[in-house]
Design a protein around this motif. Structure first.
Motif, short mmCIF file in Angstrom:
data_model
loop_
_atom_site.label_atom_id
_atom_site.label_comp_id
_atom_site.label_asym_id
_atom_site.label_seq_id
_atom_site.Cartn_x
_atom_site.Cartn_y
_atom_site.Cartn_z
N LEU B 209 76.11 121.20 84.71
CA LEU B 209 75.38 122.02 85.67
C LEU B 209 76.30 122.80 86.60
CD1 LEU B 209 72.42 119.64 86.61
CD2 LEU B 209 72.57 121.29 84.74
N SER B 210 77.35 123.37 86.05
CA SER B 210 78.26 124.18 86.85
C SER B 210 77.68 125.59 87.00
CB SER B 210 79.62 124.24 86.15
OG SER B 210 80.38 125.29 86.67
N TYR B 211 77.67 126.12 88.24
CA TYR B 211 77.07 127.45 88.45
C TYR B 211 78.00 128.57 88.05
CZ TYR B 211 74.46 124.49 91.62
OH TYR B 211 73.76 123.48 92.17
N GLY B 212 79.23 128.24 87.84
CA GLY B 212 80.14 129.31 87.50
C GLY B 212 81.52 128.72 87.40
N GLY B 213 82.45 129.50 86.97
CA GLY B 213 83.80 129.00 86.83
C GLY B 213 83.90 128.14 85.59
N GLU B 214 85.09 127.68 85.33
CA GLU B 214 85.35 126.92 84.11
C GLU B 214 84.93 125.47 84.24
OE1 GLU B 214 89.31 127.35 82.04
OE2 GLU B 214 89.56 128.72 83.74
N ALA B 215 84.53 124.87 83.12
CA ALA B 215 84.31 123.43 83.10
C ALA B 215 85.68 122.76 83.17
CB ALA B 215 83.60 123.04 81.81
N LEU B 216 85.74 121.66 83.87
CA LEU B 216 87.01 120.91 83.94
C LEU B 216 87.00 119.80 82.91
CD1 LEU B 216 87.43 120.72 87.82
CD2 LEU B 216 88.51 122.30 86.19
N PRO B 217 88.16 119.44 82.38
CA PRO B 217 88.18 118.39 81.35
C PRO B 217 87.70 117.05 81.91
CG PRO B 217 90.41 119.00 82.02
CD PRO B 217 89.49 119.98 82.66
N SER B 218 87.01 116.32 81.06
CA SER B 218 86.54 114.99 81.46
C SER B 218 87.72 114.03 81.50
CB SER B 218 85.50 114.49 80.46
OG SER B 218 86.11 114.31 79.19
N LEU B 219 87.57 112.95 82.27
CA LEU B 219 88.58 111.89 82.27
C LEU B 219 88.67 111.31 80.86
CD1 LEU B 219 87.53 110.07 85.60
CD2 LEU B 219 89.02 112.08 85.30
#
Lengths: 399, 399
Positions: B209-219
Motif C-alpha cells: 500500500l505504498s502511495y508512491g515511490g519505490e517499494a523497499l526490499p523485504s527483510l
C-alpha cells in the motif's frame, strides 16, 4: 552467525506421528483407505452452496468481505442458539461463539482452561485432535474407564473427579469408536460432574448422523450451566468451510472470545454468511436425512463384510450413527504392524493406540466406512481379514 | 454443587480493554470514527470475487468443500512463493503456510517460539494484535528504541539482542504509526540480527500500500534463512476472507504446521481456492494501484485537515503508505481522556498507550483515514483540534 530458531518446549514436544507418515501413501489412488475422517463429498450440497454464495455476494458483498465481530455473525449465532434450544433448555445466542471449525474450539478451551499440570479427564480412548490441541497446554490427562457405551459412570470415584479442570467427551458416535452413550449414562455423567463441580465439555460433531432411532438429549440440555458444548457444520454441510461453534456460560464465553481475538480475530465473515444463507430456511432438516441414509447403508455394507471376512477372534461394535467402526484384535496383535502389512497390499486404516491419552491399547483400530464404494469395502476388508487370519495363526504358532 | 470453571492463569491475565468498550460506541452511525483498522470496503473487488466463487463451485465444488492439507492449497502456496520471489531471493512453496488471517500466524509463532519468560524484542510502539497474541504465552517483552524511521539500529546493544527468541517488526507502514523503515535501517537490522543469531519476524500486511515511490526490499529477501515473514490478503483483497500466510525456514514451518493442525486443522479450503482463482492471472497488479490511489488521496485529505485544525504543539508523521497517521500530543496530555471527550462529540480514534509493550506513552494516538469520507474527515479533525486546543490551554493554566 547462523540464526538460531529456539523452539518452545511445547513445540519440541510436538512430534510428527509415524502413522501420519504411513497414511500419506493413502493418497495413492490404488489404495483402499478406511483411514480417513473425511465425510463423503457426495453429501455436499453444492447447488445449495452456489445459491447461498450468489445471494451473499449480491445482497451484502461489502459486509461479507469486511472484518466482523469476534463472536460471529449475529444471525448465525441466533440460528445456532435456536437449533440447540430444540433440546429443551433455552440457549441464548449470547452463549454462542462461532469458531474456525470445532478444532479451534478445542484450542481455545485449552488456552482458557488449562494450566501446566491441570487435570483433564478424557474417555478411553478419546478424539486424537482434542488430545493434540489440549497437549499444547501441558495438562495431566486422566483416562476414565469406558466401555462400548462410553464412560462407565459407576466405576468413577470422587477422587478421580476431584480438581479436574473439565471432563471432555463425545457422547454421540464418538471418534474413534463410533459408540453412543445411552440416556442413563448421560444422566449419571451429568449428575456425577455436577456433584463434583467439574465442567463437562461435550464435543458433538456427529450427533445428527444417527441412522435410526431417537436422538438422545445432549448433556448441554441437561445442565446448560455446567456444560461447554461444541458443534460443527463439517459433517452436516461441508468441512472445507471450517465452521464450528462453542456454547458456554457467559463468563467462560467472554474469555474464549478474548482468546479467539488473539487467535484469528474472527472466523471468515464470508463463510459465516454463506452458511447462514444455506441453512436459515430449515435446509438441514431436509438435507441431513440423505446423509444418514447414505452412511447407514455404507455402515451396513462394512458390517456385512466384517462378518464375512474377519476371524472370530476379532470383535467390533455395530454403530447406530456416525462414521466409524472400532475393532478389537486379540491381545498380542499390534495394529501398527498390521497397518504396515496392509499398506503393502494397498489397504489403510488408523491404528487405535494414538487415541489413548494414557496406556495405549495397540490391539485396536478404527475403520471409516463413509467414503469407500461398496465393492472396495468388500475388497479391502477381505485383505484385512486375510492378514488378520495369518497374524492370529502366527501368534498361536509362537505361543 | 455449582460447576466451577477454573480459568488458566493466561486467561485470567486477559482483560477486556477499556478502549474496546469506549470504541463500541463508534458503531453508532453518527460517530465519525478514525479508530478502525478496517480497509475501505470501496476497494473490495466484489465482481472479481463473484466470478471466482462461481468458477470454484462450478469446476471443483467437492474439493473446495472438503477437508484440505494443513499447509494450504498447493497452487495458492506456489502463487505466494512466486510473488515473494519477486523480491530477489527465491522462496520455495515448501516454506509457505497458509493461515486463517495473519493474526493466526502470530498465534502459531507464539506457540512454537515462546516459553514463559522468553525474551521477545518489539518496536516502540508495536502492533497491538501481536502483543496480545504473544502475551498468551507469557514472554518477557523488551521494547527497542524506535523513531520515525522505525527501530534505531545504532542504539541497540548486543546485550539487548542476546538470547531473544525473535525480534518482531513491521517495516512497512507500521500499525500503529504508519512509519516505514528506510533501506539503510533494513540492512542494518538484518545484519544486527544475523550477527546476534536472532530470528526476525517481519509482519507485512501493508507493504503493497505504498502511495508512491519505490517499494523497499523485504527483510525476508535480504536473509531468507533468518527471517519469518507474514503476509495477508486482508488489505489487498478483502479481510472478511481471513487469509494470510507465514513464510519460514523448513524446520520452523514443520512445527508451525503441527501447531496449526491442532489450532484449526487448516484454513477454509473454499476461501483458499476462491482467492487463488481471484489472483492467479495477475489481478492484484491491476487492482492494488486503485487501493493506493484511494488511500493516498484520503491520507492527503487528513494531513491537510491536521495542518488546518491541530494546534502547533501537536505533531504527526506524513505516511508514504498504509492506513494510519500517528499523533504526538504535548507531554502531560492523555489521549485516553481525550477520547472520552471526543466520543461525547461523536468522534473516535485509538489512544496510543496499548501499543506499547512496556512504558506506555499516553500522549500518543492513532488516526485511520481510509474509510471516512472527506467532509467527515474535515469535521472530525476540526472537533479534535478544538478539544486539543482546550486541553493545551488548560494544561498551560495549570502549569
Amino acid at each position: 552467525m547462523t540464526t538460531t530458531f529456539t523452539l518452545s518446549r511445547r513445540a519440541q514436544a510436538l512430534t510428527s506421528s509415524a502413522i501420519r507418515e504411513i497414511l500419506k501413501v493413502t493418497e495413492r489412488p490404488e489404495v483402499i483407505s478406511f483411514a480417513g475422517g473425511l465425510p463423503s463429498p457426495a453429501t455436499f450440497p453444492v447447488e445449495r452452496m452456489r445459491e447461498a454464495t450468489e445471494k451473499v455476494l449480491r445482497e451484502a458483498p461489502q459486509a461479507a468481505l469486511q472484518y466482523g465481530p469476534t463472536e460471529g455473525f449475529s444471525p448465525l449465532r441466533e440460528w445456532i442458539a435456536e437449533r440447540l434450544s430444540r433440546g429443551g433448555a433455552r440457549i441464548p445466542a449470547s452463549r454462542v461463539l462461532v469458531t474456525t471449525g470445532s478444532q479451534q474450539g478445542l484450542d481455545l478451551l485449552g488456552k482458557v482452561l488449562i494450566d501446566e499440570g491441570s487435570k483433564v479427564l478424557v474417555e478411553t480412548p478419546s478424539y486424537l485432535g482434542a488430545l493434540q490441541a489440549f497437549s499444547l497446554f501441558s495438562p495431566q490427562f486422566a483416562s476414565l474407564p469406558s466401555d462400548a457405551q462410553g464412560i462407565v459412570t459407576d466405576a468413577i470415584s470422587p477422587e478421580q473427579m476431584a480438581g479436574a479442570r473439565f471432563l471432555y467427551c463425545l457422547p454421540n458416535f464418538q471418534n474413534p469408536t463410533g459408540r453412543r452413550m445411552p440416556l442413563e449414562r448421560r444422566k449419571a455423567l451429568v449428575e456425577l460432574a455436577a456433584r463434583a463441580g467439574v465442567p463437562l465439555v461435550e464435543d458433538d460433531p456427529y450427533g445428527e448422523l444417527s441412522y435410526g432411532g431417537e436422538a438422545l438429549p445432549s448433556l448441554l440440555s441437561m445442565n446448560p450451566d455446567g456444560v461447554i458444548y461444541m458443534g460443527s457444520f463439517s459433517k452436516v454441510l461441508a468441512p472445507g468451510l471450517r465452521l464450528g461453534y462453542v456454547v458456554a456460560p457467559e463468563q467462560v464465553l467472554a474469555k474464549l472470545v478474548q482468546a479467539k481475538q488473539a487467535a484469528d480475530l474472527h472466523t471468515p465473515t464470508f463463510s459465516q454468511r454463506v452458511v447462514y444463507e444455506a441453512v436459515q430456511d430449515g435446509f438441514l432438516d431436509r438435507h441431513i436425512p440423505t446423509i444418514r441414509a447414505l452412511y447407514g447403508t455404507q455402515c451396513q455394507h462394512m458390517l456385512a463384510a466384517l462378518e464375512r471376512e474377519f476371524p472370530e477372534e476379532v470383535t467390533w461394535n455395530r454403530p447406530e450413527g456416525g462414521m466409524f467402526i472400532w475393532v478389537q484384535l486379540p491381545k498380542g496383535l499390534d495394529s501398527g504392524k498390521l497397518l504396515a502389512k496392509a499398506v503393502e497390499r494397498n489397504v489403510a486404516f488408523v491404528p487405535g493406540a494414538p487415541f489413548y491419552a494414557v496406556d495405549p491399547q495397540t490391539n485396536t483400530l478404527r475403520l471409516s466406512f463413509v467414503t469407500v464404494p461398496g465393492e472396495k469395502i468388500d475388497a479391502g476388508i477381505k485383505v484385512l481379514g486375510e492378514l488378520l487370519k495369518a497374524e492370529i495363526a502366527a501368534l498361536r504358532a509362537a505361543a
